[in-house]
Design a protein around this motif. Structure first.
Motif, PDB file in Angstrom:
ATOM      1  N   ARG A  50      -8.542  30.752  -2.873  1.00  0.00           N
ATOM      2  CA  ARG A  50      -8.955  32.148  -3.012  1.00  0.00           C
ATOM      3  C   ARG A  50      -7.780  33.012  -3.468  1.00  0.00           C
ATOM      4  N   ALA A  51      -8.068  33.995  -4.299  1.00  0.00           N
ATOM      5  CA  ALA A  51      -7.030  34.909  -4.784  1.00  0.00           C
ATOM      6  C   ALA A  51      -6.362  35.619  -3.608  1.00  0.00           C
ATOM      7  N   ALA A  52      -5.095  35.905  -3.749  1.00  0.00           N
ATOM      8  CA  ALA A  52      -4.319  36.563  -2.686  1.00  0.00           C
ATOM      9  C   ALA A  52      -4.923  37.908  -2.305  1.00  0.00           C
ATOM     10  N   GLU A  53      -5.561  38.590  -3.242  1.00  0.00           N
ATOM     11  CA  GLU A  53      -6.084  39.938  -3.009  1.00  0.00           C
ATOM     12  C   GLU A  53      -7.417  39.975  -2.277  1.00  0.00           C
ATOM     13  N   LYS A  54      -8.018  38.836  -1.972  1.00  0.00           N
ATOM     14  CA  LYS A  54      -9.312  38.831  -1.292  1.00  0.00           C
ATOM     15  C   LYS A  54      -9.201  39.546   0.055  1.00  0.00           C
ATOM     16  N   TYR A  55     -10.305  40.171   0.496  1.00  0.00           N
ATOM     17  CA  TYR A  55     -10.258  40.959   1.730  1.00  0.00           C
ATOM     18  C   TYR A  55     -10.048  40.106   2.975  1.00  0.00           C
ATOM     19  N   HIS A  56     -10.276  38.821   2.875  1.00  0.00           N
ATOM     20  CA  HIS A  56      -9.857  37.855   3.897  1.00  0.00           C
ATOM     21  C   HIS A  56      -9.800  36.480   3.253  1.00  0.00           C
ATOM     22  N   GLY A  57      -9.032  35.596   3.848  1.00  0.00           N
ATOM     23  CA  GLY A  57      -8.928  34.237   3.334  1.00  0.00           C
ATOM     24  C   GLY A  57      -8.091  34.111   2.078  1.00  0.00           C
ATOM     25  N   GLY A  58      -7.280  35.112   1.763  1.00  0.00           N
ATOM     26  CA  GLY A  58      -6.445  35.037   0.578  1.00  0.00           C
ATOM     27  C   GLY A  58      -5.533  33.821   0.606  1.00  0.00           C
ATOM     28  N   LEU A  59      -5.504  33.089  -0.503  1.00  0.00           N
ATOM     29  CA  LEU A  59      -4.708  31.874  -0.730  1.00  0.00           C
ATOM     30  C   LEU A  59      -5.140  30.676   0.113  1.00  0.00           C
ATOM     31  N   LEU A  60      -6.261  30.801   0.830  1.00  0.00           N
ATOM     32  CA  LEU A  60      -6.804  29.638   1.534  1.00  0.00           C
ATOM     33  C   LEU A  60      -7.677  28.839   0.561  1.00  0.00           C
ATOM     34  N   TRP A  61      -7.748  27.529   0.803  1.00  0.00           N
ATOM     35  CA  TRP A  61      -8.588  26.643  -0.007  1.00  0.00           C
ATOM     36  C   TRP A  61      -9.987  26.603   0.584  1.00  0.00           C
ATOM     37  N   THR A  62     -10.970  26.482  -0.298  1.00  0.00           N
ATOM     38  CA  THR A  62     -12.363  26.459   0.126  1.00  0.00           C
ATOM     39  C   THR A  62     -13.217  25.774  -0.934  1.00  0.00           C
ATOM     40  N   ASN A  63     -14.522  25.745  -0.702  1.00  0.00           N
ATOM     41  CA  ASN A  63     -15.464  25.155  -1.650  1.00  0.00           C
ATOM     42  C   ASN A  63     -15.478  25.945  -2.950  1.00  0.00           C
TER      43      ASN A  63
END
Length: 177
Positions: A50-63
């Motif tokens: 996920r992009a760093a700027e996401k409102y949560h979970g920035g830079l975490l890997w996901t589906n």
């Protein structure tokens, strides 16, 4: 910019109202969501960071992608729309299960979602939207299981919850070429 609304639902996924997305996450109210899992022809799973700027979970890997349908939009339409918006491609999707989860995430927010899980296969060019996605990578299921065990903090809450069911589905249904 107009605030995005989410569909509030009962534990049986019956629509009971709509609410602004951030308010629903602040209050931890159950709302409709979806998660899309994409595999290549060799059975490897596509992950996005996920992009760093996401409102949560920035830079975490996901589906491959996940989000919420708009009021009046079907979950199937929303999953296809979001896949195109985030990763720049379309592919047929099939819903394989749904589950409900509640998890605290960053910024004091609570993900409480009735999550419809879709799968699809894709081997073409991926064109990530850099406002949504920092990186993409394909991984073998066995490698992901090990990564989740050894480094769970690298992954989103919903991915960690959905992965065991996806792994079971993959072992029963996926035939690698």
């Amino acid at each position: 910019m107009q605030e995005q609304k989410v569909i509030l639902v009962s534990p049986q996924d019956d629509e009971i109202g709509v609410m602004e997305k951030m308010e629903a996450h602040q209050k931890g109210l159950l709302h409709r969501a979806f998660s899309v899992f994409i595999f290549d022809k060799n059975g490897r799973m596509l992950l996005q960071q996920r992009a760093a700027e996401k409102y949560h979970g920035g830079l975490l890997w996901t589906n491959a992608c996940c989000s919420h349908p708009y009021p009046g939009e079907s979950v199937e339409e929303a999953a296809a729309r979001r896949l195109k918006e985030e990763l720049g491609f379309n592919t047929p999707l099939k819903e394989i299960f749904a589950f409900t989860y509640k998890a605290g995430v960053e910024n004091g927010l609570i993900e409480h979602e009735y999550d419809h899980v879709f799968v699809g296969e894709f081997d073409g060019e991926i064109k990530p939207n850099n406002k949504e996605v920092a990186a993409v990578a394909y991984h073998e299921i066995e490698d992901l299981a090990l990564m989740l065990k050894e480094q769970p903090s690298l992954f989103t809450a919903w991915f960690k919850l959905a992965f065991p069911q996806i792994e079971k589905w993959w072992k029963k249904n996926y035939v690698a070429v």
